[in-house]
Design a protein around this motif. Structure first.
Motif, mmCIF file in Angstrom:
data_model
loop_
_atom_site.group_PDB
_atom_site.id
_atom_site.type_symbol
_atom_site.label_atom_id
_atom_site.label_comp_id
_atom_site.label_asym_id
_atom_site.label_seq_id
_atom_site.Cartn_x
_atom_site.Cartn_y
_atom_site.Cartn_z
ATOM 1 N N SER A 50 0.875 -1.235 -0.075
ATOM 2 C CA SER A 50 -0.128 0.131 -0.031
ATOM 3 C C SER A 50 0.879 1.241 0.187
ATOM 4 C CB SER A 50 -0.817 0.298 1.485
ATOM 5 O OG SER A 50 -1.357 -0.944 2.047
ATOM 6 N N GLU A 52 0.049 5.429 0.539
ATOM 7 C CA GLU A 52 -0.760 6.534 1.032
ATOM 8 C C GLU A 52 -0.223 7.715 1.108
ATOM 9 O OE1 GLU A 52 -2.784 5.620 4.600
ATOM 10 O OE2 GLU A 52 -3.315 3.617 3.894
ATOM 11 N N LYS A 63 -5.674 13.785 -0.871
ATOM 12 C CA LYS A 63 -5.311 12.477 -0.310
ATOM 13 C C LYS A 63 -5.406 11.277 -1.313
ATOM 14 C CE LYS A 63 -6.337 13.296 4.635
ATOM 15 N NZ LYS A 63 -7.112 12.935 5.641
ATOM 16 N N SER A 65 -4.620 6.926 -2.236
ATOM 17 C CA SER A 65 -3.911 5.634 -1.605
ATOM 18 C C SER A 65 -4.233 4.700 -2.820
ATOM 19 C CB SER A 65 -4.423 5.320 -0.306
ATOM 20 O OG SER A 65 -5.930 5.048 -0.450
ATOM 21 N N HIS A 67 -3.669 0.086 -3.284
ATOM 22 C CA HIS A 67 -3.140 -1.249 -2.868
ATOM 23 C C HIS A 67 -3.191 -2.304 -3.973
ATOM 24 C CE1 HIS A 67 -4.497 0.567 1.003
ATOM 25 N NE2 HIS A 67 -5.655 0.786 0.387
ATOM 26 N N THR A 78 -1.138 5.957 -6.946
ATOM 27 C CA THR A 78 -1.271 6.799 -5.735
ATOM 28 C C THR A 78 -1.272 8.244 -6.324
ATOM 29 O OG1 THR A 78 -0.887 5.481 -4.083
ATOM 30 C CG2 THR A 78 -0.918 7.783 -3.719
#
Length: 182
Positions: A50, A52, A63, A65, A67, A78
């Motif tokens: 991941s 972030e 923001k 993120s 995975h 991201t």
């Protein structure tokens, strides 16, 4: 750009850190102010990677993120998400057409503090400017203030056609000054 990278459940890697910094440098073309970025790179159960990232620029927090099974792919995803959000924000500002209405001119005058404190009668003027005040919605005024990196903005409210002031409070929120109806 200040980048703070945190590695969780994995060893610190300069290659991954450099890759992240290289990818994040792409967002500089959307924001010209100093940017603080916090990145958290983690691995869960040895297969779930991941990434972030939180970007904080003057007035904007974004923001993103991702995975995946690969850390580099997670970083790419991201940064792509953050880049799309910044593009959307910039396009929103460019496409917004100001409401039609009368544009007003306002004068700004700066007085010398000594001339007022000493009670010399007339205060001495240091500088005087005049500028146009566009009609716009409160939300647009806040966006314009953020883009111009100002602490306050004088504007004509497009709904009431009254001059209003939006300003940045010390707690990070925004304040609005509207004239009282008589």
């Amino acid at each position: 750009m200040q980048i703070a990278v945190t590695f969780r459940h994995m060893e610190t890697s300069d290659a991954v850190r450099n890759y992240l910094e290289e990818k994040l440098s792409r967002v500089k073309k959307y924001i010209d102010e100093p940017i603080d970025a916090q990145a958290v790179l983690s691995v869960a159960k040895k297969i779930r990677h991941s990434a972030e990232v939180t970007l904080v620029a003057k007035g904007i927090t974004i923001k993103g993120s991702e995975h995946t099974n690969d850390m580099y792919a997670a970083i790419d995803g991201t940064v792509d998400k953050i880049e799309r959000q910044l593009k959307r924000y910039k396009e929103k500002l460019k496409e917004h057409k100001p409401a039609s209405g009368r544009e007003r001119r306002v004068a700004k005058t700066v007085y010398a503090a000594e001339s007022i404190d000493e009670g010399l009668g007339q205060p001495s003027i240091i500088r005087s400017n005049s500028f146009s005040v566009k009609p716009m919605a409160v939300e647009e005024a806040v966006m314009q203030m953020d883009l111009l990196h100002k602490e306050f903005l004088v504007f004509t409210d497009s709904t009431t056609e009254e001059i209003s002031v939006v300003y940045r409070r010390s707690d990070g929120n925004y304040g609005l000054i509207v004239p009282e109806a008589q």
